[in-house]
Design a protein around this motif. Sequence first.
Motif, mmCIF file in Angstrom:
data_model
loop_
_atom_site.group_PDB
_atom_site.id
_atom_site.type_symbol
_atom_site.label_atom_id
_atom_site.label_comp_id
_atom_site.label_asym_id
_atom_site.label_seq_id
_atom_site.Cartn_x
_atom_site.Cartn_y
_atom_site.Cartn_z
ATOM 1 N N THR A 293 0.691 -1.137 0.066
ATOM 2 C CA THR A 293 0.035 0.058 -0.064
ATOM 3 C C THR A 293 0.795 1.364 -0.061
ATOM 4 O OG1 THR A 293 -1.556 -1.200 1.272
ATOM 5 C CG2 THR A 293 -1.916 1.055 1.254
ATOM 6 N N ALA A 294 1.945 1.401 0.826
ATOM 7 C CA ALA A 294 2.952 2.450 0.876
ATOM 8 C C ALA A 294 3.523 2.614 -0.264
ATOM 9 C CB ALA A 294 3.692 2.258 1.956
ATOM 10 N N GLN B 201 1.062 4.086 -2.881
ATOM 11 C CA GLN B 201 0.728 5.436 -2.299
ATOM 12 C C GLN B 201 1.878 6.489 -2.874
ATOM 13 O OE1 GLN B 201 0.340 5.924 1.871
ATOM 14 N NE2 GLN B 201 -0.207 8.340 1.527
ATOM 15 N N ASN C 260 1.776 6.814 -6.651
ATOM 16 C CA ASN C 260 0.677 7.704 -6.996
ATOM 17 C C ASN C 260 1.177 9.205 -6.720
ATOM 18 O OD1 ASN C 260 -0.934 5.784 -7.583
ATOM 19 N ND2 ASN C 260 -2.106 5.760 -5.837
ATOM 20 N N ILE C 261 1.561 9.611 -5.863
ATOM 21 C CA ILE C 261 2.456 10.949 -5.502
ATOM 22 C C ILE C 261 3.265 11.561 -6.369
ATOM 23 C CG2 ILE C 261 3.724 12.475 -3.933
ATOM 24 C CD1 ILE C 261 2.400 10.545 -1.720
ATOM 25 N N ASP D 277 2.045 7.270 8.108
ATOM 26 C CA ASP D 277 2.664 6.222 7.460
ATOM 27 C C ASP D 277 3.937 6.600 6.728
ATOM 28 O OD1 ASP D 277 1.311 7.737 5.918
ATOM 29 O OD2 ASP D 277 0.518 6.273 4.640
ATOM 30 N N LEU E 5 6.344 4.868 3.924
ATOM 31 C CA LEU E 5 6.428 5.728 2.669
ATOM 32 C C LEU E 5 7.808 5.927 2.428
ATOM 33 C CD1 LEU E 5 3.985 8.500 2.431
ATOM 34 C CD2 LEU E 5 4.277 6.583 1.010
#
Length: 102
Positions: A3-4, A7, A10-11, A52, A56
């Motif tokens: 998930t990290a 994420q 995506n950033i 998180d 990340l």
Amino acid sequence: MSTAKIQAQNIIDENAVAVFSKSHCPYCKASKSLLTELGAKMNVVELDKIDDGAALQAALLEISGQRTVPNIFIKQKHIGGNSDLQAIRAQLPGMLKEAGAL
């Protein structure tokens, strides 16, 4: 894919300039200052201010091969850290314009 990692990716993908930073880091401050001085529109993620952040940061190691901050991306290309950014200072205005970050 974690998930990290999704994420973080995506950033990177959704922003012309993505800066992964820590609020207390002097090198991060120098990078953000330079980009601000040039008028760059950037997404800054303060890893020490989000829940998180450690996850990340670990994901960024997988994505970029770099664990340290700042971890900077322009137009989805990994630039590196503050010393890398300062080293390309002369090319930055053109890169930022091409990325649509000005």
